[in-house]
Design an enzyme around this catalytic site. Structure first.
Site, PDB file in Angstrom:
ATOM      1  N   SER A  50       0.741  -1.250  -0.017  1.00  0.00           N
ATOM      2  CA  SER A  50      -0.138   0.046  -0.063  1.00  0.00           C
ATOM      3  C   SER A  50       0.860   1.146  -0.080  1.00  0.00           C
ATOM      4  CB  SER A  50      -0.785   0.277   1.242  1.00  0.00           C
ATOM      5  OG  SER A  50      -0.057   0.216   2.334  1.00  0.00           O
ATOM      6  N   ILE A  52       3.133   4.462  -0.375  1.00  0.00           N
ATOM      7  CA  ILE A  52       4.196   4.824  -1.342  1.00  0.00           C
ATOM      8  C   ILE A  52       5.197   3.652  -1.978  1.00  0.00           C
ATOM      9  CG2 ILE A  52       6.675   5.958  -1.195  1.00  0.00           C
ATOM     10  CD1 ILE A  52       5.165   8.237   0.609  1.00  0.00           C
ATOM     11  N   SER A 175      12.085  10.580   6.480  1.00  0.00           N
ATOM     12  CA  SER A 175      10.813  11.702   6.591  1.00  0.00           C
ATOM     13  C   SER A 175      11.638  13.032   6.838  1.00  0.00           C
ATOM     14  CB  SER A 175       9.895  11.184   7.883  1.00  0.00           C
ATOM     15  OG  SER A 175       9.313  12.353   8.154  1.00  0.00           O
ATOM     16  N   TYR A 201       9.521   7.823  16.008  1.00  0.00           N
ATOM     17  CA  TYR A 201       9.730   7.565  14.453  1.00  0.00           C
ATOM     18  C   TYR A 201      10.694   8.817  13.941  1.00  0.00           C
ATOM     19  CZ  TYR A 201       7.809   7.867   9.730  1.00  0.00           C
ATOM     20  OH  TYR A 201       7.820   7.592   8.423  1.00  0.00           O
ATOM     21  N   LYS A 205      14.019   8.072  11.959  1.00  0.00           N
ATOM     22  CA  LYS A 205      14.522   8.489  10.310  1.00  0.00           C
ATOM     23  C   LYS A 205      15.775   9.268  10.287  1.00  0.00           C
ATOM     24  CE  LYS A 205      10.748   6.550   8.874  1.00  0.00           C
ATOM     25  NZ  LYS A 205      11.065   5.687   7.695  1.00  0.00           N
ATOM     26  N   THR A 234      -1.454   8.620   2.943  1.00  0.00           N
ATOM     27  CA  THR A 234      -1.278   6.896   2.836  1.00  0.00           C
ATOM     28  C   THR A 234      -2.156   6.556   4.003  1.00  0.00           C
ATOM     29  OG1 THR A 234       0.644   7.245   4.464  1.00  0.00           O
ATOM     30  CG2 THR A 234       0.976   7.383   1.867  1.00  0.00           C
TER      31      THR A 234
END
Length: 322
Positions: A50, A52, A175, A201, A205, A234
């Site tokens: 799903s 990207i 990100s 997160y 990244k 997304t």
């Protein structure tokens, strides 16, 4: 300084990361860069069922590439594979069920893959943002296990395969959130203080950016890059950041717009004319630190990250089944 970094990043994001930022940047794209036939080249895309990942896999399949989809959920992956084959007419789409948060599973998959396939391009797209501290069956914090350790193990395990090929590439989907984080090697599993999934997160990244820079130095005949897809609509954004999604949903990029730079990095000749190890946004290398943000790390911290990940990696390799 964290309030400063967060504020500057968000203002920058409103200007550059939304759909209007993509539309502005795309006026300068050369369509010929991605009008290429990649038949005979092999691409592996993680998190490809799903968002990207799927959009990237579809565009590569459309151009004739052999695409290996690495997904965690078999049912959703089967559906995605069928849709990609139907949409592109490309039958060379292969499915592998692997949980990127499970290091033993990654090692087992990689060892088998090396015996059965060739690989020209690895696209590390799989990721997660778990908002409460959650441990895997191995006792690893789940965001770290998926975003950092999983990316590290899969890439290093497949490097021998990539080394055999001409024009080998590794692209990692990071990100812009990493701009608000300085590398923190003292608490890789976020066990200290209050747990903030968004910041964990972002730290992961940042770690991916450091990994890419370190790999680029060590493996000169592979082209490494890391990128920010912008803020795209997304399933992952909807589930992990519902408040953000509600606020920004009318301004978010499409999945295809988010995947555009991944595809460009994976297939265009122009991408590899630029140095290995750079951070990209909308087909352009961009800085990895905001001005005045104090997010630079000493070299010893970056070396320490690589050492700790290698220790984890070898520990799970030695105990992997088969």
């Amino acid at each position: 300084m964290s309030w400063y970094r967060n504020t500057v990043w968000f203002v920058k994001g409103l200007r550059e990361y939304t759909r209007s930022g993509y539309e502005s940047a795309s006026k300068h794209f050369n369509p010929a860069d991605v009008e290429v036939n990649v038949a005979g080249r092999s691409f592996l895309v993680t998190g490809a069922n799903s968002g990207i990942g799927k959009a990237t896999a579809t565009e590569i399949a459309r151009r004739g590439g052999t695409v290996h989809l690495v997904c965690r959920n078999k049912e959703r992956a089967e559906v995605a594979k069928g849709e990609i084959v139907t949409e592109t007419g490309n039958q060379n789409i292969f499915l592998h069920i692997v949980d990127i948060s499970n290091p033993r599973e990654i090692w087992k998959f990689a060892e088998q893959f090396k015996n059965e396939h060739k690989l020209n391009v690895l696209i590390n797209n799989a990721g997660c943002m778990v908002n409460n501290r959650e441990l895997t069956q191995d006792g690893l914090e789940k965001n770290f296990a998926t975003n950092t350790l999983g990316t590290y193990i899969l890439t290093t395990a497949l490097l021998p395969l990539l080394e055999k090929e001409a024009d080998a590439r590794v692209i990692t989907v990071s990100s812009g959130g990493m701009l608000v984080q300085k590398l923190n090697v003292s608490d890789l599993q976020s066990g200290n203080g209050t747990f903030d999934g968004t910041m964990v997160y972002a730290q992961n990244k940042r770690q991916q950016v450091v990994l890419t820079e370190q790999w680029a130095k060590a493996h000169r005949n592979i082209h490494f890059s890391v990128m920010h897809p912008g803020w795209a609509d997304t399933p992952a954004v909807r589930s992990a950041m519902p408040d953000f999604y509600q606020k920004m949903k009318n301004s978010l990029r499409t999945e295809g717009q988010g995947a555009d730079t991944v595809v460009w990095l994976a297939i265009s000749a122009e991408a590899t004319k630029l140095p290995s190890g750079l951070f990209f946004q909308d087909r352009q290398p961009v800085p990895t630190h905001l001005p005045l943000a104090s997010t630079h790390s000493p070299p010893e911290d970056e070396e320490k990250l690589m050492e700790v990940l290698e220790e984890f990696s070898q520990k799970f390799k030695s105990t992997s089944p088969g």
